[in-house]
Write a protein that holds these residues in place. Structure first.
Motif, PDB file in Angstrom:
ATOM      1  N   UNK A   1       0.801  -1.224   0.000  1.00  0.00           N
ATOM      2  CA  UNK A   1       0.000   0.000   0.000  1.00  0.00           C
ATOM      3  C   UNK A   1       0.835   1.277   0.000  1.00  0.00           C
ATOM      4  N   UNK A   2       2.136   1.168  -0.212  1.00  0.00           N
ATOM      5  CA  UNK A   2       2.988   2.356  -0.282  1.00  0.00           C
ATOM      6  C   UNK A   2       3.864   2.284  -1.521  1.00  0.00           C
ATOM      7  N   UNK A   3       4.470   3.418  -1.840  1.00  0.00           N
ATOM      8  CA  UNK A   3       5.250   3.523  -3.085  1.00  0.00           C
ATOM      9  C   UNK A   3       6.687   3.066  -2.851  1.00  0.00           C
ATOM     10  N   UNK A   4       6.838   1.777  -2.589  1.00  0.00           N
ATOM     11  CA  UNK A   4       8.165   1.194  -2.422  1.00  0.00           C
ATOM     12  C   UNK A   4       8.234  -0.099  -3.233  1.00  0.00           C
ATOM     13  N   UNK A   5       9.460  -0.514  -3.460  1.00  0.00           N
ATOM     14  CA  UNK A   5       9.688  -1.784  -4.139  1.00  0.00           C
ATOM     15  C   UNK A   5      10.603  -2.625  -3.259  1.00  0.00           C
TER      16      UNK A   5
END
Length: 546
Positions: free
Chosen positions: A22-26
């Protein structure tokens, strides 16, 4: 089961996966390198112009470190096992994934494993041609004489300072210097009532409150016995040196096990003892750098100079970063309470007064019988509740505080009386009945129609219906009989029939009886319905003898 974990060996991977959903990480796809990186970052694109920031360490301190990955803070975080530093290869892989021509800064908490592993990774990265600098955060003041103070929640202020500088395009040397200055100025101290429970292990037996616990379950500098939240905060601030020459940035961190209520009370104590004028920004209260479920908190202070405030207030997209709050004196307003005429100021009717006294006496004399019924299906106080209302009515009559000659005013006065004199939900429901009826009586409705309107409001707010085994099972048929134009005697019979039918109802839809096993209800008349039936019988009897 004491915690909502799955298999303890999968805890770190699963918590990172939850974050990444749910967050903008990889996430890195290799189990030996748990790396969380900004999904909008590429070393050959953003990394050419902007310094990359990498931190990390043992897990169990969530949301640190992965929760602070995002624009304006960390570029990547490297996670180790619970309370264990990530390996050199994992850290080096993180550097290779993030570091571009602008270089990267490693922000390291001052623990031996972190220093050694991040340090060796930095040296090997330089050997490979990367520009790498390091800053070590040692903000713990619990052990002032130790040559190696621990890194605690103050690390997050270093993350934010470095992130702000990197985001505006400062070069590696400038970012590194700003981070070093911030690291040298922050100081933290914690207190916990109990230590953390490691996943898959029994709860720790160490239950004595301690000041200066480490975030890896290290013992505190000393055992303490705070007698209140205020006392706990006072002891922590004293350990921080009782700072009074602000302004300060104050950060209140939940170590994992404190309830939100506790944290707000601790915040109040912190601001009061520091002095509102000495606090330029308040961070938290929030779970920022936790120690699993440790029941404790930490306070971090840093001087609130212009550069620090600018950095902390700069935009950020890291999901766990709390919005800094400017503090101020409490603002208050004066609420308006109900203004109503003094009771009994309306006209009086002696005959009506005698009738009301007769009905109240009937309820008062029924106290024991109603309590005995309620003891079988509830908590045994229905008779006492109705009797309390009846005694209040008799007292009001004696003192001339009921306007017996004005229907609407009388109903309103009874509504207020029931709300204050009767306990539990019965008093509130009867107050709703009479208050709503008073409004209809103001419009020249008769008592039957007014009470019918009151019943509808009782049902709206109380949620009970006829057949739910409540006082409504006697009240509704009685009032319907009156609205149909029938006599009081017919209404009394309808009320009695409705009350008696509750004895065959084996399931209650509302009230305490709804929590009682069905077999306990069989054959027992609902005490509220019985009270209503007795009232209508007394009313009909009085009417027949006029």
């Amino acid at each position: 089961m004491h915690h909502f974990y799955n298999q303890s060996e999968h805890l770190v991977s699963e918590l990172l996966e939850g974050l990444a959903m749910s967050t903008h990480v990889t996430l890195s796809d290799h189990r030996d390198a748990r790396i969380v990186m900004r999904s909008d970052w590429h070393p050959e694109r953003e990394g050419r112009q902007q310094v990359a920031l990498i931190s990390g360490g043992g897990s169990g301190h969530e949301p640190t470190h992965a929760g602070f990955v995002g624009r304006g803070m960390l570029t990547a975080a490297v996670a180790g096992d619970v309370f264990a530093s990530p390996g050199v290869e994992a850290i080096l892989a993180g550097i290779r994934a993030c570091c571009g021509a602008a270089g990267c800064l490693l922000i390291i908490k001052n623990y031996t494993g972190d220093r050694l592993n991040f340090g060796l990774a930095a040296e090997r990265a330089r050997e490979e041609g990367f520009q790498v600098e390091t800053v070590i955060v040692a903000d713990d003041v619990a052990l002032p004489d130790t040559p190696q103070p621990r890194g605690l929640a103050g690390t997050l202020l270093v993350h934010k300072m470095a992130g702000s500088c990197a985001e505006r395009g400062d070069d590696l040397g400038t970012v590194h210097q700003a981070a070093r200055v911030m690291a040298s100025r922050v100081r933290s101290m914690g207190m916990a009532l109990s230590s953390a429970t490691l996943p898959g292990q029994e709860a720790s037996s160490r239950k004595t409150p301690e000041l200066g616990l480490g975030i890896h379950n290290e013992p505190g500098v000393r055992q303490v016995n705070p007698d209140s939240a205020d006392d706990a905060v006072m002891q922590v601030l004293e350990a921080l040196g009782r700072p009074d020459n602000g302004p300060w940035v104050a950060m209140l961190n939940n170590l994992g096990g404190c309830a939100p209520q506790e944290m707000q009370i601790l915040k109040r104590a912190c601001l009061e003892q520091l002095g509102l004028s000495n606090v330029a920004l308040m961070m938290g209260p929030a779970a920022l750098m936790t120690s699993l479920d440790m029941h404790g908190f930490s306070i971090t202070l840093a001087p609130a100079d212009e550069a620090t405030l600018e950095a902390l207030l700069a935009p950020v997209e890291a999901p766990a970063w709390p919005t800094p709050q400017k503090v101020h004196e409490i603002e208050t307003f004066s609420p308006r309470f109900s203004q109503r005429p003094s009771p009994g100021e309306g006209r009086h009717d002696e005959t009506r007064g005698h009738l009301i006294a007769h009905l109240a006496t009937t309820l008062k004399d029924s106290e024991k019988a109603l309590d005995e019924l309620d003891a079988k299906v509830g908590d045994g106080d229905a008779g006492a509740t109705f009797a309390a209302g009846a005694r209040a009515v008799l007292k009001a009559l004696d003192e001339g505080q009921l306007s017996t000659g004005e229907d609407a005013r009388l109903a309103s006065e009874l509504g207020h009386l029931f709300a204050t004199a009767m306990g539990g939900s019965s008093g509130v429901l009867l107050s709703i009945l009479m208050t709503s009826a008073a409004q209809r009586l103001e419009d020249d409705a008769d008592w039957a129609d007014a009470l019918q309107a009151g019943i509808e409001r009782m049902q709206h707010y109380g949620g009970a219906q006829q057949g739910d085994r409540t006082m409504l099972d006697a009240m509704i048929p009685a009032i319907e009989t009156l609205t149909d134009g029938q006599s009081l005697e017919a209404a009394a019979k309808a009320a009695r029939s409705g009350a008696d039918e509750t004895a065959s109802m084996r399931k209650a839809g509302a009230g305490r009886s709804s929590l009682v096993p069905e077999q306990a209800l069989e054959g027992v008349v609902d005490p509220g319905a019985e009270a209503v039936a007795r009232l209508f019988e007394a009313l009909a009897d009085r009417n027949s003898h006029r």
